[in-house]
Design an enzyme around this catalytic site. Sequence first.
Site, PDB file in Angstrom:
ATOM      1  N   TYR A  46      27.414  43.953  36.459  1.00  0.00           N
ATOM      2  CA  TYR A  46      27.943  42.720  37.059  1.00  0.00           C
ATOM      3  C   TYR A  46      28.144  41.686  35.959  1.00  0.00           C
ATOM      4  CZ  TYR A  46      28.488  42.557  42.094  1.00  0.00           C
ATOM      5  OH  TYR A  46      28.977  42.671  43.354  1.00  0.00           O
ATOM      6  N   GLU A  48      30.036  38.332  36.499  1.00  0.00           N
ATOM      7  CA  GLU A  48      30.761  37.133  36.944  1.00  0.00           C
ATOM      8  C   GLU A  48      30.819  36.098  35.833  1.00  0.00           C
ATOM      9  OE1 GLU A  48      28.777  38.552  39.431  1.00  0.00           O
ATOM     10  OE2 GLU A  48      29.474  37.804  41.395  1.00  0.00           O
ATOM     11  N   ASP A 197      57.022  38.075  36.383  1.00  0.00           N
ATOM     12  CA  ASP A 197      56.198  39.227  36.770  1.00  0.00           C
ATOM     13  C   ASP A 197      56.845  40.447  36.110  1.00  0.00           C
ATOM     14  OD1 ASP A 197      55.090  41.448  37.947  1.00  0.00           O
ATOM     15  OD2 ASP A 197      55.022  40.588  39.958  1.00  0.00           O
ATOM     16  N   THR A 223      50.930  44.188  35.974  1.00  0.00           N
ATOM     17  CA  THR A 223      49.927  45.207  36.256  1.00  0.00           C
ATOM     18  C   THR A 223      49.828  46.036  34.974  1.00  0.00           C
ATOM     19  OG1 THR A 223      51.653  46.578  37.233  1.00  0.00           O
ATOM     20  CG2 THR A 223      50.244  45.351  38.750  1.00  0.00           C
ATOM     21  N   LYS A 226      51.664  50.712  35.252  1.00  0.00           N
ATOM     22  CA  LYS A 226      53.032  51.228  35.434  1.00  0.00           C
ATOM     23  C   LYS A 226      53.538  51.702  34.071  1.00  0.00           C
ATOM     24  CE  LYS A 226      53.954  48.553  39.599  1.00  0.00           C
ATOM     25  NZ  LYS A 226      53.057  47.385  39.742  1.00  0.00           N
ATOM     26  N   ARG A 232      44.642  51.207  36.749  1.00  0.00           N
ATOM     27  CA  ARG A 232      45.086  50.185  37.699  1.00  0.00           C
ATOM     28  C   ARG A 232      44.390  48.880  37.308  1.00  0.00           C
ATOM     29  NH1 ARG A 232      47.722  53.393  40.903  1.00  0.00           N
ATOM     30  NH2 ARG A 232      48.642  51.650  42.008  1.00  0.00           N
TER      31      ARG A 232
HETATM   32  N1  DSN Z   1      54.013  49.155  44.734  1.00  0.00           N
HETATM   33  C1  DSN Z   1      54.652  48.724  43.520  1.00  0.00           C
HETATM   34  C2  DSN Z   1      55.957  49.399  43.302  1.00  0.00           C
HETATM   35  O1  DSN Z   1      56.079  50.534  43.716  1.00  0.00           O
HETATM   36  O2  DSN Z   1      56.852  48.845  42.715  1.00  0.00           O
HETATM   37  C3  DSN Z   1      54.767  47.273  43.442  1.00  0.00           C
HETATM   38  O3  DSN Z   1      53.538  46.680  43.652  1.00  0.00           O
END
Ligand code: DSN
Length: 442
Positions: A46, A48, A197, A223, A226, A232
């Site tokens: 933990y 925080e 984004d 994120t 990707k 993630r």
């Molecule tokens: N779910 C993602 C996508 O497939 O683009 C976006 O958050």
Amino acid sequence: MKDTQIYDLVKKETQRQTRGIELIASENYASRHVRAVLSSVLTNKYSEGYPKARYYGGNEVIDEVEIIAQERAKKLFGVPFANVQPYSGSPANFSVYVATCKPGDTIMGQELTAGGHLTHGYKVSATALFFNSVQYGVRSKPGGKHNDLFDYAAIRALAKKVKPKLIWVGATTYPLAFHYEEFAKIADEVGAYLAADIAHVAGLIAGGAHPSPVPYAHIVTTTTHKTLRGPRGAIVMVTEKGLKKDPDLPAKINKAIFPGLQGGPHDNQTAAIAVALFEALQPSFKTYAKKVIKNAQALAAELQKGGLNLVAGRTENHQVVVDLTSTHGPGAGIFAEKALDLVYLTLNKNSVPGEQSSPFYPSGVRIGTPVATTRGMGPAEMKKIGAIIVAVFELIKPYKLPQKLSERSAYIDAFVKDLAQNKDIKRMGKQVAALGRQFPLV
Ligand code: DSN
């Protein structure tokens, strides 16, 4: 005692990921090193707070991990501030609202059906429930100075009318490069914060294969799982331009993430992000980013050769969006997705600009090359995959989405049963599995 149920399912999923070819544009296969760190003892802690300012003891190692992750993010994207604690993209984006707006303030983002993200103000998202969301769309054909899908004059006129506090640029389904400078001009003219984004294109930006929003935006979110190929997770960054507009932005973002929206950070995830950023800083990642786009373009060419219509007529990034409206009829995306599942090609149905059907039964599909490229596939494999997609899409032409909602589910089930017996489908399934075996799971 061993939980064999879940263990067996993990094995099954490993087989699925190896046999099939994942073409979902938002997915990637993280490296063994990223996955190893993710399952490390760091999950036990933990923490925080932030490095050197925690609410729990025993964080001297975690502090080092988080500082390394922050420093690598800053170096990779060229920003003065990075928060690496967001659990994923949605809380990362929500932290931007909390840091820059008051409930009820007006914000602008790209419509979901035009390729935007839920958290850019889509009606069912908390970002539209707590803020006054005004959405901009895209045009159906490319045009203007950049031959892209944005009508900047219309977006500017809308911004001047509604005077947003925050404007989002970025999308989940958009096959062209972003011209962030155009959005910056609009945001600056109306005094809005510009948040980019970059979740989908972060790896391409990191690899120098897509323009960076850093000189133009105040805040950048991404994120990490990707094109960036990490675990993630997510990162929120403030740029030099953002600091100039509001020197307190980093403190506001930090406060919004913790204690505003989250509790303890997932330290194993932070460490895995650090490993992914290390990998993205290597010269080989530049080669990867370029290959992802080259593969998408090879796939696009094969699909066009087979008579399919692409949104924007081309791709400049990692995704190809096929519009099936005129070739197959509105709502054909569901048949396309289910039919490709039968040949072990996994992708998602998707809305297209000017969608004539609904988001659940949309008229297109989105196809991405990040995973196939990670597995080592190149243009020759894209040509083979493209030819199979064209052949499968030929087979689904006779099937039309029933007008009545109540009839759709049974019709789609019957369609899948029908097609599963088709000898060409069975043959193509074997071809895809054989191709998958040549490029094992990383
Ligand atoms: N779910 C993602 C996508 O497939 O683009 C976006 O958050």
